[in-house]
Design an enzyme around this catalytic site. Structure first.
Site, PDB file in Angstrom:
ATOM      1  N   LYS A  28       1.466 -13.837   4.508  1.00  0.00           N
ATOM      2  CA  LYS A  28       0.801 -14.961   5.171  1.00  0.00           C
ATOM      3  C   LYS A  28       1.543 -15.416   6.411  1.00  0.00           C
ATOM      4  O   LYS A  28       2.231 -16.429   6.414  1.00  0.00           O
ATOM      5  CB  LYS A  28       0.676 -16.133   4.197  1.00  0.00           C
TER       6      LYS A  28
ATOM      7  N   GLY B 299       6.914  -3.740   5.853  1.00  0.00           N
ATOM      8  CA  GLY B 299       6.286  -2.919   6.884  1.00  0.00           C
ATOM      9  C   GLY B 299       6.787  -3.343   8.249  1.00  0.00           C
ATOM     10  O   GLY B 299       7.732  -4.143   8.344  1.00  0.00           O
TER      11      GLY B 299
ATOM     12  N   GLY C 120       5.664  -5.349  10.579  1.00  0.00           N
ATOM     13  CA  GLY C 120       5.611  -6.798  10.852  1.00  0.00           C
ATOM     14  C   GLY C 120       6.701  -7.545  10.101  1.00  0.00           C
ATOM     15  O   GLY C 120       7.458  -8.335  10.675  1.00  0.00           O
TER      16      GLY C 120
ATOM     17  N   THR D 287       4.746   0.739   3.373  1.00  0.00           N
ATOM     18  CA  THR D 287       3.391   0.384   3.786  1.00  0.00           C
ATOM     19  C   THR D 287       2.458   1.548   3.496  1.00  0.00           C
ATOM     20  O   THR D 287       2.800   2.701   3.798  1.00  0.00           O
ATOM     21  CB  THR D 287       3.275   0.043   5.282  1.00  0.00           C
ATOM     22  N   ILE D 288       1.322   1.246   2.926  1.00  0.00           N
ATOM     23  CA  ILE D 288       0.358   2.333   2.692  1.00  0.00           C
ATOM     24  C   ILE D 288      -0.084   2.921   4.031  1.00  0.00           C
ATOM     25  O   ILE D 288      -0.485   4.068   4.105  1.00  0.00           O
ATOM     26  CB  ILE D 288      -0.865   1.866   1.876  1.00  0.00           C
ATOM     27  N   ASP D 289       0.026   2.133   5.114  1.00  0.00           N
ATOM     28  CA  ASP D 289      -0.498   2.571   6.416  1.00  0.00           C
ATOM     29  C   ASP D 289       0.358   3.674   7.059  1.00  0.00           C
ATOM     30  O   ASP D 289      -0.100   4.374   7.957  1.00  0.00           O
ATOM     31  CB  ASP D 289      -0.561   1.376   7.383  1.00  0.00           C
TER      32      ASP D 289
ATOM     33  N   ARG E  52     -24.868   6.461   1.314  1.00  0.00           N
ATOM     34  CA  ARG E  52     -24.265   5.391   0.517  1.00  0.00           C
ATOM     35  C   ARG E  52     -22.827   5.182   1.000  1.00  0.00           C
ATOM     36  O   ARG E  52     -22.180   6.123   1.456  1.00  0.00           O
ATOM     37  CB  ARG E  52     -24.247   5.747  -0.964  1.00  0.00           C
TER      38      ARG E  52
ATOM     39  N   ARG F  34      -3.810   0.209  -3.195  1.00  0.00           N
ATOM     40  CA  ARG F  34      -2.461  -0.373  -3.315  1.00  0.00           C
ATOM     41  C   ARG F  34      -2.001  -0.509  -4.763  1.00  0.00           C
ATOM     42  O   ARG F  34      -0.807  -0.665  -5.009  1.00  0.00           O
ATOM     43  CB  ARG F  34      -2.439  -1.752  -2.628  1.00  0.00           C
TER      44      ARG F  34
HETATM   45  O1  F6P Z   1      -1.007  -3.169   5.716  1.00  0.00           O
HETATM   46  C1  F6P Z   1      -1.469  -2.851   4.442  1.00  0.00           C
HETATM   47  C2  F6P Z   1      -2.920  -3.233   4.272  1.00  0.00           C
HETATM   48  O2  F6P Z   1      -3.329  -2.803   2.985  1.00  0.00           O
HETATM   49  C3  F6P Z   1      -3.851  -2.676   5.358  1.00  0.00           C
HETATM   50  O3  F6P Z   1      -4.132  -1.317   5.186  1.00  0.00           O
HETATM   51  C4  F6P Z   1      -5.020  -3.614   5.183  1.00  0.00           C
HETATM   52  O4  F6P Z   1      -5.755  -3.733   6.386  1.00  0.00           O
HETATM   53  C5  F6P Z   1      -4.364  -4.924   4.864  1.00  0.00           C
HETATM   54  O5  F6P Z   1      -3.077  -4.632   4.355  1.00  0.00           O
HETATM   55  C6  F6P Z   1      -5.115  -5.757   3.859  1.00  0.00           C
HETATM   56  O6  F6P Z   1      -4.458  -6.965   3.723  1.00  0.00           O
HETATM   57  P1  F6P Z   1      -4.838  -8.055   2.642  1.00  0.00           P
HETATM   58  O7  F6P Z   1      -4.186  -7.644   1.350  1.00  0.00           O
HETATM   59  O8  F6P Z   1      -4.280  -9.316   3.186  1.00  0.00           O
HETATM   60  O9  F6P Z   1      -6.324  -8.059   2.506  1.00  0.00           O
END
Ligand code: F6P
Length: 361
Positions: free
Chosen positions: A80, A117, A119, A141-143, A279, A288
């Site tokens: 947050k 991550g 940030g 980070t999954i990203d 679909r 996650r």
């Molecule tokens: O950075 C990890 C991530 O899962 C991104 O892939 C995704 O856009 C974001 O966080 C989702 O965040 P939140 O859990 O706040 O919805």
């Protein structure tokens, strides 16, 4: 050599599979290996804002052999916003960095390990520089968009879930002669979409790093039809924009906008352009929460041990990473400035093209 005796550990930013495995590795190495104390801080930097500070000493006996198999983080986390510019319930903004540093001072730590991550690591570094904290970072980070490391914890588990989703979509797509669109996470980078798309046999992969045209996607689907194929699998990264370059966002309660929704746009446009029944599945946070894959447990173990060893060697303001089959460490500054998007000419893009997968361009 710095004589660190009491180290702090926090997880910050969005959770992912493998965080508990990192916590376990840090405790095993620091407590079991060096005889130090590890203080687990709750909910990332949020735990340092409460009084008393939300933290507890982690013991070897807390890790019974079960926790590291689970996703999530037993310490909790937060994504947050920025504590240097923190939004209050009334909409005003406050710099909470002094309060966080005061919380850290109360814990009387010799060093801090921050798992985050790009940030979160950037914020933790700023706090560390301001407060003179001996910080070591671990990338998660999954990203997979943190610079200076080939891999961050959580990425492969997310790729595994997305690949499985394609495995689950293919039979139903074939049974109903449909085009199935799978929207995956990844924030501004297309790593999950590209990797899972290749592994899961996608016909079309759309990533934010490459522009696309609906007519190219439609042509690919028509080609498949002409070859006798009655279904198609399309993977879309969440940050892909509309064909006109507009970002697609979902409005959450409270007014926050998050990624999500572009899969529906793409599905509808494909349907209009090809007449195919389409679909859409938005995979979301399933990416996650699944059990960490072997690779993520391994990286978590490597990173946790290496981070503690860096503290033992008195080497701070560094991030651990993985490159060419070796555990490495780099200046944190270098890691946080180098955002790692998909390389448009890189090996995986070439592989996708080589397999005949359409990238929409
Ligand atoms: O950075 C990890 C991530 O899962 C991104 O892939 C995704 O856009 C974001 O966080 C989702 O965040 P939140 O859990 O706040 O919805």
């Amino acid at each position: 050599m710095a004589e660190a005796k009491r180290i702090g550990l926090l997880t910050s930013g969005g959770d992912c599979a493998g965080l508990n495995a990192v916590i376990r590795a840090v405790v095993e190495r620091a407590v079991g290996g060096y005889g130090w104390q590890v203080v687990g801080i709750r909910n990332g930097t949020d735990g340092l804002l409460t009084r008393p500070v939300a933290a507890e000493v982690l013991e070897l006996s807390d890790f019974t052999g079960e926790i590291f198999r689970r996703a999530g983080t037993i310490l909790g986390t937060t994504n947050k916003g920025d504590p240097f510019d923190y939004e209050q319930p009334d909409g005003s903004r406050l710099d909470l960095s002094d309060r966080i540093l005061e919380g850290l001072a109360q814990l009387e730590l010799d060093a801090l390990i921050g798992v985050g991550g790009d940030g979160s690591l950037q914020i933790l570094r700023r706090l560390a520089l301001k407060g003179g904290i001996n910080l070591v970072g671990i990338p998660k980070t999954i990203d997979n968009d943190v610079g200076a490391t080939e891999i961050s914890i959580g990425h492969w588990s997310a790729v595994h879930v997305a690949t499985q989703a394609l495995d689950h979509l293919q039979p139903t797509a074939a049974s109903h002669s449909r085009v199935m669109v799978l929207e995956v996470m990844g924030r501004d980078a297309g790593h999950i979409a590209l990797t899972a798309g290749i592994a899961g046999g996608a016909d079309v992969i759309l990533i934010p790093e490459l522009p696309y045209r609906i007519e190219r996607i439609a042509a690919k689907i028509e080609d498949l039809k002409a070859q006798g194929r009655n279904f198609a699998l399309v993977v879309v990264a969440e940050a892909v924009k509309t064909e006109d370059g507009e970002a697609v966002r979902t409005l959450q309660a409270g007014g926050k906008q998050t990624y999500g929704g572009v899969g529906h746009y793409i599905g509808q446009r494909i349907g209009e352009a090809t007449g195919a029944e389409t679909r859409v599945t938005v995979l979301g946070h399933l990416q996650r929460g699944g059990p960490p894959t072997a690779r993520d447990r391994l990286m978590a173990s490597v990173f946790g041990v290496h981070a503690v060893d860096l503290i033992a060697a008195g080497r701070f303001d560094r991030m651990v990473g993985w490159r060419n089959r070796e555990a490495i460490d780099v200046p944190l500054a270098e890691a946080v400035v180098r955002y790692q998007a998909v390389e448009p000419e890189g090996a995986l893009v070439q592989t996708a093209r080589g397999l005949g997968i359409s990238l929409g361009d």
